[in-house]
Enzyme design. Sequence first.
Site: not given
Length: 259
Positions: A66, A112, A115, A135
Amino acid sequence: MSAGSVRVEIEGAVAIVTLARAAKLNALTTVMLEQLEAAAARLEREDAVRVVLLTGEGEKAFCAGADIADWGALDPLAFGRRWVWEGHRIFDRIARLRQPVIAALNGIAFGGGLELAAAADLRVAEEHARVALPETRIGIVPGWSGTQRLVRRAGPSAVKRLLFTGEPVDAAEALRLGLVDFVCGKGQSLERARALAATIAERAPVAVQIGKQLVNVAEGEEGPAALEALAGALAATTEDAKEGVAAFRAKRPPEYRGR
């Protein structure tokens, strides 16, 4: 465009969804998330599409995660309600597409990006690709099902390793850990994914899609929705269903026969 974009190309029975922001390693923005959702909605209605391929533009990255420029300035409530919640919902929609989804990892898949790859049914990684959940290095945790769906894909130990250390693993180690399903040479992930798609597209599409739903239920992906969809489809094939519709249209009492 600074906001990036998502391309959708349909080639017969195969759709290719490409994250097109190579200059920023295909990092996801709000605009791109919205386009991913629109792509999923479109592909769900494309009866001719039997397999969906998901990849990134360029040679360096599938998706670097992200874009911090999009979420870094959000206050905690907005971050949770808008960024995390919306991304989670969109990735869920991709995971629950009726068609099998294959992610072609043409480079790094971090945060992300990993993911998003986990939302696919199968993952093909190029030998130079690396995957990570970084993260915790910046004080947050995965928000788009990295601690949930990815655990169902690869198991808790593999995910804890990525989560606790924040360090990437290479394609060979990702294969060993179950984070990816196939490893191929550099520049070959889309070709390998196309070959898999061609094999899948030769199979009976309804059987493949029902099989996907059943496996999704087994791993906790979509229990109630899949159960009702399968039951509804079965009920709609009965003579009683045809009689019920005909009676409604003719404004007469139905005559059900239990078949």
